[in-house]
Write a protein that holds these residues in place. Structure first.
Motif, PDB file in Angstrom:
ATOM      1  N   ASN A  46       0.808  -1.228   0.000  1.00  0.00           N
ATOM      2  CA  ASN A  46       0.000   0.000   0.000  1.00  0.00           C
ATOM      3  C   ASN A  46       0.833   1.265   0.000  1.00  0.00           C
ATOM      4  OD1 ASN A  46      -2.432  -1.213   0.258  1.00  0.00           O
ATOM      5  ND2 ASN A  46      -2.930  -0.235   2.195  1.00  0.00           N
ATOM      6  N   HIS A  47       2.150   1.130  -0.064  1.00  0.00           N
ATOM      7  CA  HIS A  47       3.034   2.255   0.213  1.00  0.00           C
ATOM      8  C   HIS A  47       3.780   2.712  -1.031  1.00  0.00           C
ATOM      9  CE1 HIS A  47       2.150   1.517   4.395  1.00  0.00           C
ATOM     10  NE2 HIS A  47       2.386   0.246   4.150  1.00  0.00           N
ATOM     11  N   PHE A  48       3.900   4.033  -1.154  1.00  0.00           N
ATOM     12  CA  PHE A  48       4.623   4.652  -2.248  1.00  0.00           C
ATOM     13  C   PHE A  48       5.890   5.309  -1.719  1.00  0.00           C
ATOM     14  CE2 PHE A  48       0.117   5.014  -3.398  1.00  0.00           C
ATOM     15  CZ  PHE A  48       0.104   4.563  -4.713  1.00  0.00           C
ATOM     16  N   MET A  49       6.947   5.279  -2.518  1.00  0.00           N
ATOM     17  CA  MET A  49       8.102   6.151  -2.314  1.00  0.00           C
ATOM     18  C   MET A  49       8.463   6.682  -3.690  1.00  0.00           C
ATOM     19  SD  MET A  49      11.762   5.870  -0.358  1.00  0.00           S
ATOM     20  CE  MET A  49      12.342   4.419  -1.179  1.00  0.00           C
ATOM     21  N   GLN A  50       8.635   7.997  -3.776  1.00  0.00           N
ATOM     22  CA  GLN A  50       8.920   8.605  -5.064  1.00  0.00           C
ATOM     23  C   GLN A  50      10.028   9.620  -4.936  1.00  0.00           C
ATOM     24  OE1 GLN A  50       5.497  10.248  -7.034  1.00  0.00           O
ATOM     25  NE2 GLN A  50       6.624  10.678  -8.883  1.00  0.00           N
ATOM     26  N   LEU A  51      10.928   9.609  -5.908  1.00  0.00           N
ATOM     27  CA  LEU A  51      11.954  10.623  -6.040  1.00  0.00           C
ATOM     28  C   LEU A  51      11.559  11.499  -7.217  1.00  0.00           C
ATOM     29  CD1 LEU A  51      15.762  10.359  -5.919  1.00  0.00           C
ATOM     30  CD2 LEU A  51      14.695  11.315  -7.955  1.00  0.00           C
ATOM     31  N   LEU A  52      11.473  12.789  -6.976  1.00  0.00           N
ATOM     32  CA  LEU A  52      11.201  13.786  -8.003  1.00  0.00           C
ATOM     33  C   LEU A  52      12.429  14.674  -8.123  1.00  0.00           C
ATOM     34  CD1 LEU A  52       7.686  14.916  -6.737  1.00  0.00           C
ATOM     35  CD2 LEU A  52       8.138  13.430  -8.722  1.00  0.00           C
ATOM     36  N   GLU A  53      12.836  14.995  -9.357  1.00  0.00           N
ATOM     37  CA  GLU A  53      13.962  15.905  -9.537  1.00  0.00           C
ATOM     38  C   GLU A  53      13.710  16.758 -10.770  1.00  0.00           C
ATOM     39  OE1 GLU A  53      17.307  13.277  -9.767  1.00  0.00           O
ATOM     40  OE2 GLU A  53      16.641  12.388 -11.634  1.00  0.00           O
ATOM     41  N   GLY A  54      14.109  18.007 -10.666  1.00  0.00           N
ATOM     42  CA  GLY A  54      13.915  18.945 -11.762  1.00  0.00           C
ATOM     43  C   GLY A  54      13.970  20.364 -11.228  1.00  0.00           C
ATOM     44  N   PRO A  55      13.476  21.324 -12.015  1.00  0.00           N
ATOM     45  CA  PRO A  55      13.453  22.703 -11.534  1.00  0.00           C
ATOM     46  C   PRO A  55      12.670  22.795 -10.216  1.00  0.00           C
ATOM     47  CG  PRO A  55      12.908  22.590 -13.872  1.00  0.00           C
ATOM     48  CD  PRO A  55      12.933  21.185 -13.360  1.00  0.00           C
ATOM     49  N   GLU A  56      13.200  23.572  -9.277  1.00  0.00           N
ATOM     50  CA  GLU A  56      12.615  23.613  -7.931  1.00  0.00           C
ATOM     51  C   GLU A  56      11.128  23.939  -7.928  1.00  0.00           C
ATOM     52  OE1 GLU A  56      13.406  25.593  -3.546  1.00  0.00           O
ATOM     53  OE2 GLU A  56      14.576  26.296  -5.260  1.00  0.00           O
ATOM     54  N   ALA A  57      10.720  24.931  -8.695  1.00  0.00           N
ATOM     55  CA  ALA A  57       9.299  25.308  -8.706  1.00  0.00           C
ATOM     56  C   ALA A  57       8.441  24.161  -9.231  1.00  0.00           C
ATOM     57  CB  ALA A  57       9.086  26.560  -9.558  1.00  0.00           C
ATOM     58  N   ALA A  58       8.923  23.443 -10.238  1.00  0.00           N
ATOM     59  CA  ALA A  58       8.164  22.320 -10.800  1.00  0.00           C
ATOM     60  C   ALA A  58       8.083  21.166  -9.812  1.00  0.00           C
ATOM     61  CB  ALA A  58       8.797  21.854 -12.111  1.00  0.00           C
ATOM     62  N   VAL A  59       9.191  20.852  -9.146  1.00  0.00           N
ATOM     63  CA  VAL A  59       9.192  19.779  -8.148  1.00  0.00           C
ATOM     64  C   VAL A  59       8.218  20.114  -7.022  1.00  0.00           C
ATOM     65  CG1 VAL A  59      10.593  18.650  -6.348  1.00  0.00           C
ATOM     66  CG2 VAL A  59      11.498  18.909  -8.677  1.00  0.00           C
ATOM     67  N   ASN A  60       8.268  21.348  -6.538  1.00  0.00           N
ATOM     68  CA  ASN A  60       7.372  21.749  -5.455  1.00  0.00           C
ATOM     69  C   ASN A  60       5.913  21.705  -5.890  1.00  0.00           C
ATOM     70  OD1 ASN A  60       9.487  22.115  -3.679  1.00  0.00           O
ATOM     71  ND2 ASN A  60       9.689  24.285  -4.133  1.00  0.00           N
ATOM     72  N   SER A  61       5.643  22.115  -7.114  1.00  0.00           N
ATOM     73  CA  SER A  61       4.275  22.097  -7.624  1.00  0.00           C
ATOM     74  C   SER A  61       3.738  20.665  -7.733  1.00  0.00           C
ATOM     75  CB  SER A  61       4.225  22.787  -8.990  1.00  0.00           C
ATOM     76  OG  SER A  61       2.939  22.702  -9.539  1.00  0.00           O
TER      77      SER A  61
END
Length: 148
Positions: A46-61
């Motif tokens: 049932n659990h997710f782990m995700q790594l997001l990387e890219g421009p800071e504003a896009a990652v935060n959004s």
């Protein structure tokens, strides 16, 4: 341009079905490509782990949209940093899933053990990122989807 990296964990608020995972993956890959984001999504039970990387504003959004997504609960950031080097520069969204009957029936999946996953991750992945994904929820058996 600097690249932001964010890794979070969450729990599914609704039962995870093949259709739900397909919807999440298609949405993530489309949105991430448009936003210049790359990363890896791992699902164990049932659990997710995700790594997001890219421009800071896009990652935060993207993270904010995930945080408010009713399909997730207990969303928690476990790692964040500003960096110049992407861990997954060619992965619009890599995707790992633990064993399931539906995954075994899908030709797009490759069954691997964590030791094999370690070999499949890009060679220059930071040690702490590698460790997080290899130890996530004690997965012993993982399926990888084709990326890109």
């Amino acid at each position: 341009m600097d690249t932001a990296r964010l890794i979070y964990v969450s729990t599914a608020a609704v039962p995870i079905s093949p259709d739900l995972l397909d919807d999440i993956l298609v949405t993530a890959r489309t949105r991430n490509a448009q936003s210049g984001i790359t990363g890896l999504l791992c699902v164990v039970g049932n659990h997710f782990m995700q790594l997001l990387e890219g421009p800071e504003a896009a990652v935060n959004s993207v993270f904010e949209s995930i945080r408010h997504d009713k399909r997730h609960k207990d969303v928690m950031i476990i790692h964040t940093e500003a960096t110049c080097h992407r861990q997954f520069p060619d992965w619009a969204m890599g995707f790992a899933q633990t064993t399931g009957a539906w995954a075994e029936a899908n030709d797009n999946w490759i069954r691997v053990r964590p030791a094999q996953l370690e070999d499949l991750l890009p060679k220059d992945v930071a040690p702490e990122v590698r460790m997080l994904f290899l130890s996530f929820r004690g997965a012993r058996d993982i399926h990888l989807a084709e990326v890109g």
